[in-house]
Design a protein around this motif. Sequence first.
Motif, PDB file in Angstrom:
ATOM      1  N   LYS A 107       1.019  -0.859 -17.514  1.00 12.16           N
ATOM      2  CA  LYS A 107       1.007   0.545 -17.895  1.00 12.16           C
ATOM      3  C   LYS A 107       1.605   0.679 -19.292  1.00 12.16           C
ATOM      4  O   LYS A 107       2.511  -0.058 -19.668  1.00 12.16           O
ATOM      5  CB  LYS A 107       1.800   1.372 -16.890  1.00 12.16           C
ATOM      6  CG  LYS A 107       1.172   1.406 -15.504  1.00 12.16           C
ATOM      7  CD  LYS A 107       2.010   2.219 -14.544  1.00 12.16           C
ATOM      8  CE  LYS A 107       1.373   2.257 -13.157  1.00 12.16           C
ATOM      9  NZ  LYS A 107       2.200   3.035 -12.197  1.00 12.16           N
ATOM     10  N   ARG A 115       8.163   5.421 -15.571  1.00 16.81           N
ATOM     11  CA  ARG A 115       8.256   4.532 -14.413  1.00 16.81           C
ATOM     12  C   ARG A 115       9.396   3.533 -14.571  1.00 16.81           C
ATOM     13  O   ARG A 115      10.145   3.272 -13.623  1.00 16.81           O
ATOM     14  CB  ARG A 115       6.924   3.805 -14.221  1.00 16.81           C
ATOM     15  CG  ARG A 115       6.928   2.795 -13.087  1.00 16.81           C
ATOM     16  CD  ARG A 115       7.032   3.490 -11.736  1.00 16.81           C
ATOM     17  NE  ARG A 115       7.231   2.523 -10.689  1.00 16.81           N
ATOM     18  CZ  ARG A 115       8.223   2.548  -9.808  1.00 16.81           C
ATOM     19  NH1 ARG A 115       9.106   3.513  -9.846  1.00 16.81           N
ATOM     20  NH2 ARG A 115       8.331   1.643  -8.878  1.00 16.81           N
ATOM     21  N   GLU A 177      10.264   9.077  -7.586  1.00 13.15           N
ATOM     22  CA  GLU A 177      10.327   7.807  -6.859  1.00 13.15           C
ATOM     23  C   GLU A 177       9.884   7.978  -5.402  1.00 13.15           C
ATOM     24  O   GLU A 177       9.235   7.097  -4.841  1.00 13.15           O
ATOM     25  CB  GLU A 177      11.750   7.247  -6.900  1.00 13.15           C
ATOM     26  CG  GLU A 177      12.071   6.481  -8.155  1.00 13.15           C
ATOM     27  CD  GLU A 177      11.161   5.287  -8.359  1.00 13.15           C
ATOM     28  OE1 GLU A 177      11.185   4.367  -7.530  1.00 13.15           O
ATOM     29  OE2 GLU A 177      10.405   5.277  -9.349  1.00 13.15           O
ATOM     30  N   TYR A 180       6.176   8.212  -5.452  1.00  7.52           N
ATOM     31  CA  TYR A 180       5.629   6.893  -5.759  1.00  7.52           C
ATOM     32  C   TYR A 180       5.685   5.993  -4.524  1.00  7.52           C
ATOM     33  O   TYR A 180       4.726   5.276  -4.212  1.00  7.52           O
ATOM     34  CB  TYR A 180       6.419   6.265  -6.901  1.00  7.52           C
ATOM     35  CG  TYR A 180       5.879   4.949  -7.389  1.00  7.52           C
ATOM     36  CD1 TYR A 180       4.838   4.891  -8.307  1.00  7.52           C
ATOM     37  CD2 TYR A 180       6.424   3.745  -6.934  1.00  7.52           C
ATOM     38  CE1 TYR A 180       4.345   3.675  -8.764  1.00  7.52           C
ATOM     39  CE2 TYR A 180       5.937   2.530  -7.382  1.00  7.52           C
ATOM     40  CZ  TYR A 180       4.900   2.507  -8.298  1.00  7.52           C
ATOM     41  OH  TYR A 180       4.413   1.296  -8.728  1.00  7.52           O
ATOM     42  N   ASN A 183       3.007   7.286  -1.898  1.00 10.98           N
ATOM     43  CA  ASN A 183       1.586   7.183  -2.272  1.00 10.98           C
ATOM     44  C   ASN A 183       1.145   5.764  -2.628  1.00 10.98           C
ATOM     45  O   ASN A 183      -0.042   5.446  -2.524  1.00 10.98           O
ATOM     46  CB  ASN A 183       1.294   8.118  -3.450  1.00 10.98           C
ATOM     47  CG  ASN A 183       1.407   9.574  -3.056  1.00 10.98           C
ATOM     48  OD1 ASN A 183       1.063   9.948  -1.943  1.00 10.98           O
ATOM     49  ND2 ASN A 183       1.906  10.408  -3.949  1.00 10.98           N
ATOM     50  N   GLU A 184       2.071   4.913  -3.053  1.00  5.73           N
ATOM     51  CA  GLU A 184       1.696   3.536  -3.363  1.00  5.73           C
ATOM     52  C   GLU A 184       1.568   2.756  -2.054  1.00  5.73           C
ATOM     53  O   GLU A 184       2.515   2.663  -1.281  1.00  5.73           O
ATOM     54  CB  GLU A 184       2.744   2.876  -4.256  1.00  5.73           C
ATOM     55  CG  GLU A 184       2.299   1.487  -4.721  1.00  5.73           C
ATOM     56  CD  GLU A 184       3.412   0.700  -5.366  1.00  5.73           C
ATOM     57  OE1 GLU A 184       3.208   0.181  -6.459  1.00  5.73           O
ATOM     58  OE2 GLU A 184       4.491   0.618  -4.751  1.00  5.73           O
ATOM     59  N   ARG A 185       0.391   2.167  -1.828  1.00  5.83           N
ATOM     60  CA  ARG A 185       0.134   1.449  -0.575  1.00  5.83           C
ATOM     61  C   ARG A 185      -0.366   0.033  -0.878  1.00  5.83           C
ATOM     62  O   ARG A 185      -1.560  -0.249  -0.802  1.00  5.83           O
ATOM     63  CB  ARG A 185      -0.885   2.217   0.275  1.00  5.83           C
ATOM     64  CG  ARG A 185      -0.412   3.587   0.721  1.00  5.83           C
ATOM     65  CD  ARG A 185      -1.518   4.375   1.406  1.00  5.83           C
ATOM     66  NE  ARG A 185      -2.014   3.702   2.593  1.00  5.83           N
ATOM     67  CZ  ARG A 185      -3.023   4.163   3.333  1.00  5.83           C
ATOM     68  NH1 ARG A 185      -3.644   5.284   2.984  1.00  5.83           N
ATOM     69  NH2 ARG A 185      -3.418   3.487   4.405  1.00  5.83           N
ATOM     70  N   PRO A 186       0.543  -0.868  -1.229  1.00  9.61           N
ATOM     71  CA  PRO A 186       0.133  -2.243  -1.495  1.00  9.61           C
ATOM     72  C   PRO A 186      -0.289  -2.947  -0.213  1.00  9.61           C
ATOM     73  O   PRO A 186       0.227  -2.651   0.873  1.00  9.61           O
ATOM     74  CB  PRO A 186       1.395  -2.875  -2.095  1.00  9.61           C
ATOM     75  CG  PRO A 186       2.512  -2.077  -1.523  1.00  9.61           C
ATOM     76  CD  PRO A 186       2.000  -0.672  -1.376  1.00  9.61           C
ATOM     77  N   TYR A 217      -4.332  -2.439  -3.697  1.00 15.14           N
ATOM     78  CA  TYR A 217      -3.685  -1.159  -3.384  1.00 15.14           C
ATOM     79  C   TYR A 217      -4.678  -0.267  -2.660  1.00 15.14           C
ATOM     80  O   TYR A 217      -5.796  -0.052  -3.144  1.00 15.14           O
ATOM     81  CB  TYR A 217      -3.196  -0.471  -4.661  1.00 15.14           C
ATOM     82  CG  TYR A 217      -2.066  -1.200  -5.331  1.00 15.14           C
ATOM     83  CD1 TYR A 217      -0.749  -0.927  -5.000  1.00 15.14           C
ATOM     84  CD2 TYR A 217      -2.323  -2.185  -6.293  1.00 15.14           C
ATOM     85  CE1 TYR A 217       0.298  -1.616  -5.612  1.00 15.14           C
ATOM     86  CE2 TYR A 217      -1.286  -2.873  -6.899  1.00 15.14           C
ATOM     87  CZ  TYR A 217       0.018  -2.583  -6.552  1.00 15.14           C
ATOM     88  OH  TYR A 217       1.055  -3.271  -7.146  1.00 15.14           O
ATOM     89  N   LYS A 219      -6.345   3.006  -1.488  1.00 15.76           N
ATOM     90  CA  LYS A 219      -6.494   4.344  -2.054  1.00 15.76           C
ATOM     91  C   LYS A 219      -7.047   5.348  -1.053  1.00 15.76           C
ATOM     92  O   LYS A 219      -6.767   6.546  -1.135  1.00 15.76           O
ATOM     93  CB  LYS A 219      -7.426   4.284  -3.276  1.00 15.76           C
ATOM     94  CG  LYS A 219      -6.895   3.439  -4.425  1.00 15.76           C
ATOM     95  CD  LYS A 219      -5.617   4.019  -4.995  1.00 15.76           C
ATOM     96  CE  LYS A 219      -5.095   3.210  -6.163  1.00 15.76           C
ATOM     97  NZ  LYS A 219      -3.834   3.767  -6.699  1.00 15.76           N
ATOM     98  N   THR A 231      -5.323  -5.116  -9.235  1.00 13.60           N
ATOM     99  CA  THR A 231      -4.363  -4.934 -10.327  1.00 13.60           C
ATOM    100  C   THR A 231      -5.034  -4.854 -11.692  1.00 13.60           C
ATOM    101  O   THR A 231      -4.397  -4.442 -12.662  1.00 13.60           O
ATOM    102  CB  THR A 231      -3.329  -6.076 -10.333  1.00 13.60           C
ATOM    103  OG1 THR A 231      -4.009  -7.333 -10.363  1.00 13.60           O
ATOM    104  CG2 THR A 231      -2.444  -6.012  -9.088  1.00 13.60           C
ATOM    105  N   GLU A 245      -1.386  -4.008   5.199  1.00 17.41           N
ATOM    106  CA  GLU A 245      -0.571  -3.178   4.303  1.00 17.41           C
ATOM    107  C   GLU A 245       0.902  -3.571   4.383  1.00 17.41           C
ATOM    108  O   GLU A 245       1.436  -3.843   5.463  1.00 17.41           O
ATOM    109  CB  GLU A 245      -0.754  -1.698   4.639  1.00 17.41           C
ATOM    110  CG  GLU A 245      -2.152  -1.178   4.316  1.00 17.41           C
ATOM    111  CD  GLU A 245      -2.231   0.335   4.322  1.00 17.41           C
ATOM    112  OE1 GLU A 245      -1.315   0.969   3.759  1.00 17.41           O
ATOM    113  OE2 GLU A 245      -3.208   0.880   4.865  1.00 17.41           O
TER     114      GLU A 245
END
Length: 247
Positions: A107, A115, A177, A180, A183-186, A217, A219, A231, A245
């Motif tokens: 990023k 971030r 945070e 983040y 919503n972030e789902r690795p 990730y 979505k 990535t 997940e």
Amino acid sequence: MKKLVYLFLLITQAFFAQSGFEAGNSLYKKGQYQQAIDAYDAVLASKKQSAELYFNIGNCYYKLNKVAPAIYNYEKALVISPNNQDVLNNLKFAQKRTVDEVKVIPKVGFEKLLRDFTAIYDYDKWAWLAIVFSALFLVGFIGYYFSAASVLKRVFFVSMFLMLIFVLISVSAAMFEKNYAVNERPAIVFADKTEVKSEPQNKSSKVIDLHEGTKVYVKKVEGRWKKVQLTDGTEGWIESEAIREVK
């Protein structure tokens, strides 16, 4: 009476969890990696988890040359302890055993700065900081209200203003945070090989092949399909059972 029973169960669970953890460590030292995993899994079954526990499980799978479970457990450890250097180092070693070479697009600009700043602490610590700064703001207000000297009033007024800014920054960072984290789902690919499709159906065209251990990730979810992003920014649909997940 019920409270005593609950307390006894809590103490018992903690004792067996610690015993299971130590047993896993002992088995690991003997090179009995699968048995160590079983001991660690028993600890997880008792609802006990820690970064060290997942780290040790990841090490066991790494020794067994099981790439996907190793990476998965290292990632689980990083959810709890994001800056754990031991976990980060071992994760890099495990990732070298993966087949896919997916670039990580970093990023840039304001988003990266924001971030990097908010990632210093997790949202719980930011929330506690907001409480501390709020208390200091109250102390400044009391000092301003009761001070007779004009110099002290100015000092307390400035301190109140600064504490208010810090409160707003801490609250904003905590909210960022938290959002983040939610919503972030690795996820980690567990299938030996799977296809990423352009649409959530088998007949659709293939976007790319992925192999075990690759990080994606999630979505969106649609039936037995999940839309994922790599990535490097590549997106497509993958069958749910092909990935696991992290959170």
